[in-house]
Scaffold this motif. Structure first.
Motif, mmCIF file in Angstrom:
data_model
loop_
_atom_site.group_PDB
_atom_site.id
_atom_site.type_symbol
_atom_site.label_atom_id
_atom_site.label_comp_id
_atom_site.label_asym_id
_atom_site.label_seq_id
_atom_site.Cartn_x
_atom_site.Cartn_y
_atom_site.Cartn_z
ATOM 1 N N PHE A 1 1.438 5.435 -9.050
ATOM 2 C CA PHE A 1 0.266 4.708 -8.570
ATOM 3 C C PHE A 1 0.169 3.327 -9.219
ATOM 4 O O PHE A 1 0.544 2.323 -8.638
ATOM 5 N N MET A 2 -0.311 3.276 -10.463
ATOM 6 C CA MET A 2 -0.477 1.985 -11.125
ATOM 7 C C MET A 2 -0.676 2.154 -12.624
ATOM 8 O O MET A 2 -0.911 3.263 -13.115
ATOM 9 N N VAL A 3 -0.580 1.028 -13.346
ATOM 10 C CA VAL A 3 -0.891 0.979 -14.780
ATOM 11 C C VAL A 3 -1.966 -0.091 -14.964
ATOM 12 O O VAL A 3 -1.887 -1.174 -14.397
ATOM 13 N N GLN A 4 -2.996 0.242 -15.758
ATOM 14 C CA GLN A 4 -4.169 -0.632 -15.869
ATOM 15 C C GLN A 4 -4.397 -1.049 -17.313
ATOM 16 O O GLN A 4 -4.218 -0.250 -18.242
ATOM 17 N N SER B 1 -5.485 -9.807 3.190
ATOM 18 C CA SER B 1 -4.290 -9.179 3.761
ATOM 19 C C SER B 1 -3.047 -10.025 3.529
ATOM 20 O O SER B 1 -1.927 -9.554 3.686
ATOM 21 N N THR B 2 -3.242 -11.277 3.132
ATOM 22 C CA THR B 2 -2.106 -12.158 2.849
ATOM 23 C C THR B 2 -1.293 -11.651 1.666
ATOM 24 O O THR B 2 -0.066 -11.792 1.636
ATOM 25 N N LEU B 3 -1.986 -11.067 0.692
ATOM 26 C CA LEU B 3 -1.317 -10.499 -0.487
ATOM 27 C C LEU B 3 -1.686 -9.028 -0.601
ATOM 28 O O LEU B 3 -2.676 -8.673 -1.247
ATOM 29 N N PRO B 4 -0.909 -8.122 -0.005
ATOM 30 C CA PRO B 4 -1.218 -6.689 -0.070
ATOM 31 C C PRO B 4 -0.803 -6.081 -1.406
ATOM 32 O O PRO B 4 -0.040 -6.680 -2.180
ATOM 33 N N ASN B 5 -1.311 -4.880 -1.663
ATOM 34 C CA ASN B 5 -1.005 -4.165 -2.908
ATOM 35 C C ASN B 5 0.351 -3.456 -2.792
ATOM 36 O O ASN B 5 0.440 -2.239 -2.596
ATOM 37 N N LEU B 6 1.399 -4.240 -2.942
ATOM 38 C CA LEU B 6 2.756 -3.717 -2.895
ATOM 39 C C LEU B 6 3.253 -3.418 -4.306
ATOM 40 O O LEU B 6 2.693 -3.908 -5.296
ATOM 41 N N ARG B 7 4.304 -2.631 -4.408
ATOM 42 C CA ARG B 7 4.911 -2.343 -5.710
ATOM 43 C C ARG B 7 5.241 -3.660 -6.423
ATOM 44 O O ARG B 7 5.810 -4.584 -5.835
ATOM 45 N N GLY B 8 4.846 -3.728 -7.689
ATOM 46 C CA GLY B 8 5.142 -4.903 -8.497
ATOM 47 C C GLY B 8 4.091 -5.988 -8.465
ATOM 48 O O GLY B 8 4.201 -6.972 -9.201
ATOM 49 N N THR B 9 3.050 -5.820 -7.639
ATOM 50 C CA THR B 9 1.990 -6.827 -7.611
ATOM 51 C C THR B 9 0.928 -6.519 -8.656
ATOM 52 O O THR B 9 0.743 -5.376 -9.057
ATOM 53 N N ILE B 10 0.229 -7.558 -9.074
ATOM 54 C CA ILE B 10 -0.877 -7.413 -10.016
ATOM 55 C C ILE B 10 -2.177 -7.686 -9.281
ATOM 56 O O ILE B 10 -2.265 -8.619 -8.471
ATOM 57 N N ALA B 11 -3.188 -6.856 -9.536
ATOM 58 C CA ALA B 11 -4.482 -6.985 -8.863
ATOM 59 C C ALA B 11 -5.603 -6.791 -9.877
ATOM 60 O O ALA B 11 -5.399 -6.240 -10.965
ATOM 61 N N MET B 12 -6.798 -7.226 -9.511
ATOM 62 C CA MET B 12 -7.948 -7.081 -10.383
ATOM 63 C C MET B 12 -8.562 -5.697 -10.235
ATOM 64 O O MET B 12 -8.750 -5.198 -9.127
ATOM 65 N N ALA B 13 -8.859 -5.084 -11.369
ATOM 66 C CA ALA B 13 -9.603 -3.825 -11.368
ATOM 67 C C ALA B 13 -11.090 -4.159 -11.299
ATOM 68 O O ALA B 13 -11.520 -5.224 -11.753
ATOM 69 N N ARG B 14 -11.868 -3.266 -10.725
ATOM 70 C CA ARG B 14 -13.308 -3.489 -10.593
ATOM 71 C C ARG B 14 -14.032 -2.167 -10.445
ATOM 72 O O ARG B 14 -13.402 -1.107 -10.348
ATOM 73 N N ILE C 1 -1.226 -3.132 -12.365
ATOM 74 C CA ILE C 1 0.044 -3.457 -11.721
ATOM 75 C C ILE C 1 0.469 -2.253 -10.903
ATOM 76 O O ILE C 1 0.564 -1.131 -11.427
ATOM 77 N N ASN C 2 0.668 -2.462 -9.629
ATOM 78 C CA ASN C 2 1.063 -1.382 -8.725
ATOM 79 C C ASN C 2 2.507 -0.957 -8.987
ATOM 80 O O ASN C 2 3.403 -1.803 -9.049
ATOM 81 N N VAL C 3 2.724 0.346 -9.124
ATOM 82 C CA VAL C 3 4.093 0.858 -9.267
ATOM 83 C C VAL C 3 4.551 1.519 -7.971
ATOM 84 O O VAL C 3 5.611 2.132 -7.914
ATOM 85 N N ALA C 4 3.735 1.387 -6.926
ATOM 86 C CA ALA C 4 4.077 1.879 -5.590
ATOM 87 C C ALA C 4 3.347 0.993 -4.585
ATOM 88 O O ALA C 4 2.487 0.189 -4.958
ATOM 89 N N ASN C 5 3.712 1.130 -3.313
ATOM 90 C CA ASN C 5 2.979 0.424 -2.265
ATOM 91 C C ASN C 5 1.667 1.164 -2.014
ATOM 92 O O ASN C 5 1.661 2.258 -1.456
ATOM 93 N N ASN C 6 0.574 0.578 -2.446
ATOM 94 C CA ASN C 6 -0.740 1.220 -2.349
ATOM 95 C C ASN C 6 -1.567 0.561 -1.240
ATOM 96 O O ASN C 6 -2.530 -0.175 -1.501
ATOM 97 N N ASP C 7 -1.187 0.836 -0.007
ATOM 98 C CA ASP C 7 -1.830 0.198 1.141
ATOM 99 C C ASP C 7 -3.330 0.474 1.212
ATOM 100 O O ASP C 7 -4.099 -0.350 1.714
ATOM 101 N N PHE C 8 -3.770 1.630 0.730
ATOM 102 C CA PHE C 8 -5.185 1.989 0.825
ATOM 103 C C PHE C 8 -6.068 1.098 -0.045
ATOM 104 O O PHE C 8 -7.298 1.107 0.088
ATOM 105 N N LEU C 9 -5.451 0.297 -0.923
ATOM 106 C CA LEU C 9 -6.214 -0.628 -1.758
ATOM 107 C C LEU C 9 -6.388 -1.992 -1.106
ATOM 108 O O LEU C 9 -7.075 -2.863 -1.649
ATOM 109 N N ASN C 10 -5.780 -2.195 0.061
ATOM 110 C CA ASN C 10 -5.821 -3.500 0.709
ATOM 111 C C ASN C 10 -7.172 -3.774 1.367
ATOM 112 O O ASN C 10 -7.883 -2.852 1.775
#
Length: 202
Positions: free
Chosen positions: A86-89, A112-125, A138-147
Motif C-alpha cells: 500500500f504505502m509508507v507514511q 487526475s493529472t498526477l494519480p497515486n501511482l507506485r513511487g509517487t509521493i502524496a500528502m496525508a490528511r 509514498i505509494n508502493v503500489a498503484n492506489n487508484d482509489f486515492l485519486n
C-alpha cells in the motif's frame, strides 16, 4: 568585374544584421526554457532516496513541503505507518511517537493529472480535504482509489521517487506492530536522518 572594395560595406552590413538577430533572439530562447523541477534527498536508517517535485501541478503543496524540508523539520522524524502493498507514511512524529508542531493546513491540490501511482509521493490528511500539514506518504503500489474523484476529493500527489525506490520497498517490508495506540508502526524505528533540497552545490 565586381569591385571588391564596394563589397566590403555590404558584407559588413549583413554580418551586423546577423549578430543583431542573435542578440535579440537568444534571450527569448532562454526565457522559454522551463526551470528545473526541485529535488529533495532523504537519508534514512534504511538508506537514501530522491524525490522530484511538481510545483507546476501542485504549487501550494510543493511550497509547503519545501518549507518543512528547508527548516529541518523532517530531521529526526520517523516512518510511523507502514503497510506492505500500500504505502509508507512519515513526517509527523519523532522517534518516541511524539507529535511535532506543524504549520497551518493547506488546500488539497489532488488532481487526475498526477494519480497515486507506485513511487509517487502524496500528502496525508484527515477526512477533511484541506487538512494536510507535514505528513506525507509514498505509494508502493498503484492506489487508484486515492485519486481525486474516485472516492471523493482524493489525496494530492506532488512528486515521485526518482532514485532509491528499493529503499522505499525495504521500509515497506519492515516488521510492524501496535505502539502507543497506533497500528502499523515499525518495531524498529525507521528514522529520517536528514532531508535537504538538492542544489548545484550538493
Amino acid at each position: 568585374m565586381t569591385n571588391p572594395v564596394k563589397l566590403v560595406p555590404i558584407v559588413m552590413s549583413v554580418l551586423f544584421a546577423f549578430v543583431a538577430t542573435l542578440l535579440t533572439t537568444s534571450p527569448a530562447v532562454a526565457q522559454n526554457e522551463e526551470p528545473a523541477l526541485p529535488e529533495v534527498r532523504f537519508v534514512t536508517t534504511e538508506g537514501s532516496f530522491v524525490l522530484q517535485l511538481r510545483p507546476d501541478v501542485a504549487p501550494k503543496t510543493v511550497e509547503n513541503f519545501l518549507a518543512y524540508v528547508n527548516s529541518g523539520f523532517y530531521d529526526g522524524t520517523i516512518f510511523h505507518r507502514v503497510i506492505p502493498g500500500f504505502m509508507v507514511q512519515a513526517g509527523g512524529f519523532d522517534e518516541n511517537l511524539g507529535r511535532k508542531q506543524t504549520r497551518a493546513p493547506i488546500v488539497n491540490e489532488a488532481t487526475s493529472t498526477l494519480p497515486n501511482l507506485r513511487g509517487t509521493i502524496a500528502m496525508a490528511r484527515t477526512n477533511a480535504p484541506d487538512s494536510a500539514t507535514s505528513q506525507f506518504f509514498i505509494n508502493v503500489a498503484n492506489n487508484d482509489f486515492l485519486n481525486a474523484g474516485v472516492r471523493g476529493p482524493g489525496y494530492a500527489v506532488f512528486g515521485k521517487v526518482t532514485d532509491g525506490m528499493g529503499v522505499i520497498d525495504r521500509i515497506a517490508g519492515v516488521q510492524t506492530g501496535y505502539h502507543r495506540g497506533m497500528a502499523d508502526v515499525p518495531v524498529s524505528p525507521v528514522i529520517i536522518e536528514s532531508a535537504e533540497e538538492i542544489t548545484k552545490d550538493n
